[in-house]
Design an enzyme around this catalytic site. Structure first.
Site, short mmCIF file in Angstrom:
data_model
loop_
_atom_site.label_atom_id
_atom_site.label_comp_id
_atom_site.label_asym_id
_atom_site.label_seq_id
_atom_site.Cartn_x
_atom_site.Cartn_y
_atom_site.Cartn_z
N ASN A 211 0.83 -1.28 0.08
CA ASN A 211 0.17 0.00 -0.19
C ASN A 211 0.93 1.28 0.13
O ASN A 211 0.09 2.63 -0.03
CB ASN A 211 -0.52 -0.10 1.28
CG ASN A 211 -0.18 -0.24 2.46
OD1 ASN A 211 0.98 0.02 2.26
ND2 ASN A 211 -0.96 -0.40 3.72
N PRO A 386 -4.01 8.88 4.55
CA PRO A 386 -4.38 8.77 3.51
C PRO A 386 -5.56 8.23 2.84
O PRO A 386 -5.64 7.47 4.05
CB PRO A 386 -2.86 8.34 2.93
CG PRO A 386 -2.26 7.34 3.96
CD PRO A 386 -2.65 8.81 5.47
N GLY A 387 -6.13 8.22 2.23
CA GLY A 387 -6.69 7.27 1.77
C GLY A 387 -6.98 5.96 0.89
O GLY A 387 -5.67 6.03 1.00
N HIS A 412 -5.27 6.85 10.81
CA HIS A 412 -3.80 6.97 10.00
C HIS A 412 -4.35 6.84 8.62
O HIS A 412 -3.47 6.36 8.18
CB HIS A 412 -3.04 5.87 10.99
CG HIS A 412 -2.82 4.51 9.35
ND1 HIS A 412 -3.97 3.85 10.28
CD2 HIS A 412 -2.10 3.33 9.51
CE1 HIS A 412 -3.93 2.39 9.25
NE2 HIS A 412 -3.01 2.28 8.76
N ALA A 414 -7.82 4.89 5.70
CA ALA A 414 -9.12 4.65 5.78
C ALA A 414 -9.21 3.30 6.05
O ALA A 414 -10.53 2.55 6.78
CB ALA A 414 -9.44 3.78 4.17
N GLY A 415 -8.25 1.91 6.21
CA GLY A 415 -8.61 1.08 6.67
C GLY A 415 -9.53 -0.05 5.97
O GLY A 415 -10.46 0.56 5.42
#
Lengths: 489, 142
Positions: A211, A386-387, A412, A414-415
């Protein structure tokens, strides 16, 4: 309609403490309760995975104080949940490499420019291509700094971002806009294994895979104009987000110390529900060694992001054929979201020094906190969230409530809501380039597999995550960025 | 689908990737796990058995040995880019595993790359013997 005071996620019963804060009461071997920041909708998503059980497991760790906390981007990790925060007192408490993660000091930095998107829109393809050629990305990416010697690598591990600036990557003033000035002081590179050092030699200045990314964004929305002004943000401004960490050196260091701690736990009489939580007392030789090794890896990550930022500046200058003054490349802030830090917090009315593990969580100190850089004393510490790569990212600032409720921490990212395997299945038949173009993003990447795993459908909507922490008073939204270019591994 | 493929199952995990492996004996378990591990990194059908490397690992019990084995494969990949296609485990005994692996150096121009694996976690990690079969469960940080 009245709001329910209780919720059930799987078999775990939670009760509401505040509108966006839920508690799992102490039970079994839990030393403290669990607390989760979430809306009812986000909480409902958690039924599908084991992350709340992991919040409970973390509550078993010796010396944990207050609560085992989870941010609204919580998802199922290994050992600790991702989005977990745990503070340990220094005398009886433990340090856990799994509570920091394999990617030690994985973090994000935000750079602003003097440019507006409308003036560079036509040159985006060239700009992204240039950045992709200057910043190695992808699995095993290497080669940004050729010929780094082991002696020099150890200097880098001691000095972090300072080393990079001394080598000509970036500017002295950048160091004022990073957590810890871009270097933890207690680093000891001699504690890293030969394998960790070997893995680190060729990867300084590389993004890696997964990511991690470099994203060019434009300021799409400003929520707090006075804070935005203090941070020199304006509408349509071009910004750069860099998300990466300590690369193979950090992963190897985590692996090495997990082994050490798994073997040492019996000696300290520690029994845990998950071996990935392996830990030893902070004061123990193993604990002290890990903290010094972790600091070295954290410094590597700061140097890495500093070199990447400097390479990105060169890329902008080259692709757009403008001067540094016209570009105005300026670091707003650099945050860590996988780290353990020794910090002061008030617990039960007493000021105490604690070891705060943040695994997939960001520090969010309020205005006036001594560890907030001078330039941001009046507005609070910038927090970068960040998304997913197709939607948007956020800049927040820390608030006083964070010190009272979350050990100075917030979300931190989007998850994830979808496994990587599932995300790849959902991506079958999708032309990723066309999909990104449809979203207005110019993308360059090494592997289709990574892109398929990281498509926006795999993530929660980051807007709901940051909104939860905004409404809970932990961190306030300052601005939202829309991605217009991305390079990935 | 071959018997070997049937004995390997990918675990759905929100953030990471996992495997469950089943084999008749320990050499089979280690070999299947190794090949499945490589299959998470890149498309195994595109990997050619061009060169052969020797790999060994040590660990105090079967679980530690299995964990050390996967860590060693990961290290060989990370340090040299070596990605295996066929694992031949010729010795597994308490404390030590030895194998020869055929494969090649990953080339992003020729090979379809899937996922970078950061670590072999201990989360829900298990090696056990049940109903005459050896089984293992492992989750990787990716």
């Amino acid at each position: 309609m009245s709001k329910s005071s209780e919720a059930l996620a799987g078999e775990i019963k939670l009760h509401r403490v505040e509108e966006f804060l839920w508690e799992i009461p102490r039970q079994g071997g839990m030393r403290v309760p669990g607390r989760i920041f979430a809306t009812e909708k986000l909480l409902a998503d958690l039924k599908e995975d084991n992350s709340l059980r992991q919040v409970m497991n973390v509550a078993h760790l010796p010396g944990i104080v207050g609560y085992s906390l989870a941010m609204p981007d919580i998802h199922w990790g290994y050992g600790f949940p991702i989005g977990g925060v745990a503070a340990m007192e220094l005398n009886e408490g433990v340090i856990s490499p799994g509570g920091v993660g394999y990617d030690i000091n994985c973090g994000v930095r935000l750079v602003t420019t003097h440019l507006t998107y409308s003036t560079i829109q036509q040159k985006m393809a060239r700009l992204v291509e240039t950045l992709f050629s200057l910043i190695p990305s992808g699995v095993g990416s290497e080669g940004a700094i050729p010929g780094l010697s082991k002696t020099e690598e150890k200097r880098l591990l001691r000095d972090g971002a300072r080393w990079a600036v001394a080598q000509g990557y970036g500017h002295q003033q950048d160091l004022d806009h990073m957590e810890e000035g871009g270097a933890l002081p207690n680093a000891n590179p001699e504690l890293l294994s030969d394998r960790a050092l070997a893995r680190g030699l060729k990867q300084v200045g590389t993004l890696g895979s997964g990511n991690h990314f470099l994203e060019i964004g434009r300021v799409e929305e400003i929520y707090l104009s006075d804070v935005a002004q203090a941070l020199n943000l304006f509408p349509d401004q071009v910004v750069v987000l860099i998300h990466t960490g300590s690369r193979g050196l950090g992963y190897q260091t985590c692996e090495d110390f997990l082994k050490v701690m798994n073997q040492a736990m019996a000696k300290y009489g520690i029994q845990l529900p998950d071996r990935q939580l392996a830990c030893t007392p902070i004061k123990s030789p193993e604990g002290q060694d890990y903290l010094a090794a972790m600091a070295s890896a954290a410094n590597y990550a700061w140097a890495n992001r500093q070199v990447i930022m400097s390479q990105a500046e060169k890329g902008f200058l080259k692709a757009l054929d403008i001067s540094p003054a016209e570009l105005g490349f300026s670091l707003i802030y650099d945050v860590c979201h996988n780290i353990a830090k020794i910090e002061e917090h008030v617990v039960d009315g007493q000021r105490r020094r604690l070891c705060v593990h943040r695994k997939g969580a960001t520090r969010a100190f309020p205005p006036g906190h001594p560890q907030v850089p001078k330039a941001y004393q009046g507005v609070g510490q910038p927090v970068l969230v960040p998304g997913d790569m197709g939607r948007y990212s956020y800049l927040l600032v820390g608030c006083q409530a964070a010190m009272e409720k979350s050990f100075g921490s917030t979300c931190h990212g989007a998850g994830r809501v979808m496994s990587r395997t599932q995300s790849k299945k959902e991506s079958r038949g999708i032309n990723i380039d066309q999909e990104m173009a449809r979203r207005g993003v110019v993308a360059r990447y090494q592997g289709r597999g990574t892109m398929a795993e990281e498509m926006p459908h795999a993530y929660k909507d980051v807007a709901e995550v940051v909104e939860t922490m905004d409404l809970a008073g932990i961190s306030k939204k300052v601005a939202r960025f829309r991605p217009v270019g991305v390079i990935k591994g | 689908m071959t018997d070997k493929q049937k004995a390997i199952r990918e675990i759905e995990h929100t953030a990471d990737l996992g495997l469950e492996i089943e084999a008749d004996d320990l050499p089979g378990l280690f070999a299947s796990a190794g090949e499945a591990f490589y299959g998470l990194i890149a498309d195994p059908t595109e990997i050619q058995p061009k060169e052969e490397i020797s790999v060994s690992a040590t660990g105090e019990c079967w679980e530690e040995l299995f964990h050390a084995w996967l860590c060693e494969l990961l290290a060989q990949f990370n340090l040299k880019g070596f990605i295996g296609k066929q694992c031949r485990v010729h010795r597994v005994e308490p404390g030590r595993v030895e194998a020869r692996i055929k494969g090649e150096i990953l080339d992003l121009k020729r090979h379809r790359f899937y996922t970078e694996i950061k670590g072999v976690t201990y989360h829900e990690f298990k090696v056990w013997h049940e109903n005459g079969k050896w089984r293992a469960r492992v989750i990787f940080d990716v």
